[in-house]
Design a protein around this motif. Structure first.
Motif, PDB file in Angstrom:
ATOM      1  N   SER A 223       6.344  -2.299 -11.230  1.00 25.65           N
ATOM      2  CA  SER A 223       7.416  -3.072 -10.935  1.00 25.65           C
ATOM      3  C   SER A 223       8.707  -2.673 -11.996  1.00 25.65           C
ATOM      4  O   SER A 223       9.801  -2.792 -11.299  1.00 25.65           O
ATOM      5  N   LYS A 224       8.511  -1.798 -12.965  1.00 22.32           N
ATOM      6  CA  LYS A 224       9.578  -1.147 -13.672  1.00 22.32           C
ATOM      7  C   LYS A 224      10.280  -0.032 -12.854  1.00 22.32           C
ATOM      8  O   LYS A 224      11.329   0.190 -12.720  1.00 22.32           O
ATOM      9  N   VAL A 225       9.197   0.722 -12.449  1.00 26.72           N
ATOM     10  CA  VAL A 225       9.686   2.138 -11.246  1.00 26.72           C
ATOM     11  C   VAL A 225      10.592   1.049 -10.266  1.00 26.72           C
ATOM     12  O   VAL A 225      11.577   1.761  -9.770  1.00 26.72           O
ATOM     13  N   LYS A 226       9.944   0.211  -9.503  1.00 25.01           N
ATOM     14  CA  LYS A 226      10.670  -0.462  -8.332  1.00 25.01           C
ATOM     15  C   LYS A 226      12.255  -1.057  -8.807  1.00 25.01           C
ATOM     16  O   LYS A 226      13.076  -0.486  -8.157  1.00 25.01           O
ATOM     17  N   ARG A 227      12.154  -1.465 -10.227  1.00 25.29           N
ATOM     18  CA  ARG A 227      13.541  -1.839 -10.523  1.00 25.29           C
ATOM     19  C   ARG A 227      14.450  -1.008 -10.787  1.00 25.29           C
ATOM     20  O   ARG A 227      15.632  -0.836 -10.348  1.00 25.29           O
ATOM     21  N   LEU A 228      13.798   0.166 -11.269  1.00 23.94           N
ATOM     22  CA  LEU A 228      14.767   1.331 -11.648  1.00 23.94           C
ATOM     23  C   LEU A 228      15.258   2.075 -10.471  1.00 23.94           C
ATOM     24  O   LEU A 228      16.383   2.617 -10.489  1.00 23.94           O
ATOM     25  N   GLU A 229      14.255   2.321  -9.438  1.00 21.31           N
ATOM     26  CA  GLU A 229      14.852   2.837  -8.313  1.00 21.31           C
ATOM     27  C   GLU A 229      15.788   1.923  -7.614  1.00 21.31           C
ATOM     28  O   GLU A 229      16.748   2.518  -6.823  1.00 21.31           O
ATOM     29  N   ALA A 230      15.693   0.559  -7.608  1.00 22.62           N
ATOM     30  CA  ALA A 230      16.760  -0.061  -7.183  1.00 22.62           C
ATOM     31  C   ALA A 230      18.071  -0.118  -7.836  1.00 22.62           C
ATOM     32  O   ALA A 230      19.150  -0.030  -7.044  1.00 22.62           O
ATOM     33  N   GLU A 231      17.983   0.045  -8.975  1.00 21.74           N
ATOM     34  CA  GLU A 231      19.146   0.188  -9.928  1.00 21.74           C
ATOM     35  C   GLU A 231      19.853   1.601  -9.421  1.00 21.74           C
ATOM     36  O   GLU A 231      20.998   1.369  -9.572  1.00 21.74           O
ATOM     37  N   ASN A 232      19.003   2.652  -9.216  1.00 19.53           N
ATOM     38  CA  ASN A 232      19.430   3.764  -8.989  1.00 19.53           C
ATOM     39  C   ASN A 232      20.385   3.848  -7.736  1.00 19.53           C
ATOM     40  O   ASN A 232      21.118   4.504  -7.868  1.00 19.53           O
ATOM     41  N   ARG A 233      19.448   3.224  -6.573  1.00 21.32           N
ATOM     42  CA  ARG A 233      20.168   3.144  -5.312  1.00 21.32           C
ATOM     43  C   ARG A 233      21.653   2.848  -5.568  1.00 21.32           C
ATOM     44  O   ARG A 233      22.606   2.980  -4.915  1.00 21.32           O
TER      45      ARG A 233
ATOM     46  N   VAL B 158       0.821  -1.185  -0.005  1.00 21.01           N
ATOM     47  CA  VAL B 158       0.033   0.031  -0.101  1.00 21.01           C
ATOM     48  C   VAL B 158       0.927   1.102  -0.085  1.00 21.01           C
ATOM     49  O   VAL B 158       0.570   2.217  -0.793  1.00 21.01           O
ATOM     50  N   LYS B 159       1.944   1.124   0.976  1.00 21.27           N
ATOM     51  CA  LYS B 159       2.845   2.537   0.688  1.00 21.27           C
ATOM     52  C   LYS B 159       3.556   2.828  -0.344  1.00 21.27           C
ATOM     53  O   LYS B 159       3.354   4.012  -0.737  1.00 21.27           O
ATOM     54  N   GLU B 160       3.771   1.750  -1.098  1.00 23.59           N
ATOM     55  CA  GLU B 160       4.672   1.970  -2.483  1.00 23.59           C
ATOM     56  C   GLU B 160       3.525   2.695  -3.287  1.00 23.59           C
ATOM     57  O   GLU B 160       3.967   3.560  -4.235  1.00 23.59           O
ATOM     58  N   VAL B 161       2.352   2.153  -3.514  1.00 28.97           N
ATOM     59  CA  VAL B 161       1.218   2.550  -4.356  1.00 28.97           C
ATOM     60  C   VAL B 161       1.117   4.150  -3.832  1.00 28.97           C
ATOM     61  O   VAL B 161       0.662   5.059  -4.808  1.00 28.97           O
ATOM     62  N   ALA B 162       0.745   4.379  -2.828  1.00 26.85           N
ATOM     63  CA  ALA B 162       0.574   5.707  -2.226  1.00 26.85           C
ATOM     64  C   ALA B 162       1.730   6.699  -2.474  1.00 26.85           C
ATOM     65  O   ALA B 162       1.325   7.826  -3.059  1.00 26.85           O
ATOM     66  N   VAL B 163       2.914   6.318  -2.426  1.00 27.85           N
ATOM     67  CA  VAL B 163       4.255   7.197  -2.567  1.00 27.85           C
ATOM     68  C   VAL B 163       4.294   7.356  -4.124  1.00 27.85           C
ATOM     69  O   VAL B 163       4.344   8.437  -4.424  1.00 27.85           O
ATOM     70  N   THR B 164       4.038   6.301  -4.911  1.00 26.45           N
ATOM     71  CA  THR B 164       3.914   6.370  -6.379  1.00 26.45           C
ATOM     72  C   THR B 164       2.762   7.460  -6.993  1.00 26.45           C
ATOM     73  O   THR B 164       2.991   8.371  -7.799  1.00 26.45           O
ATOM     74  N   LEU B 165       1.750   7.358  -6.066  1.00 26.56           N
ATOM     75  CA  LEU B 165       0.474   8.258  -6.598  1.00 26.56           C
ATOM     76  C   LEU B 165       0.364   9.440  -5.946  1.00 26.56           C
ATOM     77  O   LEU B 165      -0.207  10.324  -6.198  1.00 26.56           O
TER      78      LEU B 165
END
Length: 119
Positions: A78-88, A32-39
């Motif tokens: 899922s693409k955003v999550k993957r890109l954020e992990a790669e960015n970190r 839920v938190k991931e969706v909320a942050v994204t939106l």
């Protein structure tokens, strides 16, 4: 204490937006938190919308194909999550390289200073 004369801005979200947000949060493996942050909404608000959705206060428009949108948005999330992990990971690598560069510069400077002392 000062008195507030102007009311705070209250955001009005469409029923369609609420339904999409709830459906995104119901996808398995998505928090839920991931969706909320994204939106860009507060997680508590999304939790309240989920409750209202379960109670039938928020209803999806049956005329629209929601399953396609949800799967597309799930892929996007899922693409955003993957890109954020790669960015970190890349930021950590850059920090490590900067530290290594500083270390080498200090070592070089110490070498120069010690050669001056021996002269």
């Amino acid at each position: 204490m000062p008195k507030y004369t102007k009311p705070r801005k209250t955001w009005q979200y469409s029923n369609e937006f609420k339904v999409k947000a709830v459906q995104l949060s119901l996808i398995e493996g998505v928090q839920v938190k991931e969706v909320a942050v994204t939106l860009d909404i507060h997680p508590f608000m999304l939790s309240r919308w989920r409750k209202e959705y379960r109670e039938g206060k928020i209803v999806a428009d049956k005329r629209k194909k929601v399953t396609e949108v949800s799967s597309k948005q799930a892929k996007e999330l899922s693409k955003v999550k993957r890109l954020e992990a790669e960015n970190r990971k890349l930021k950590q690598e850059v920090d490590l390289l900067k530290k290594w560069q500083r270390f080498l510069a200090e070592e070089h400077q110490q070498g120069i200073d010690s050669s001056k002392d021996s002269d």
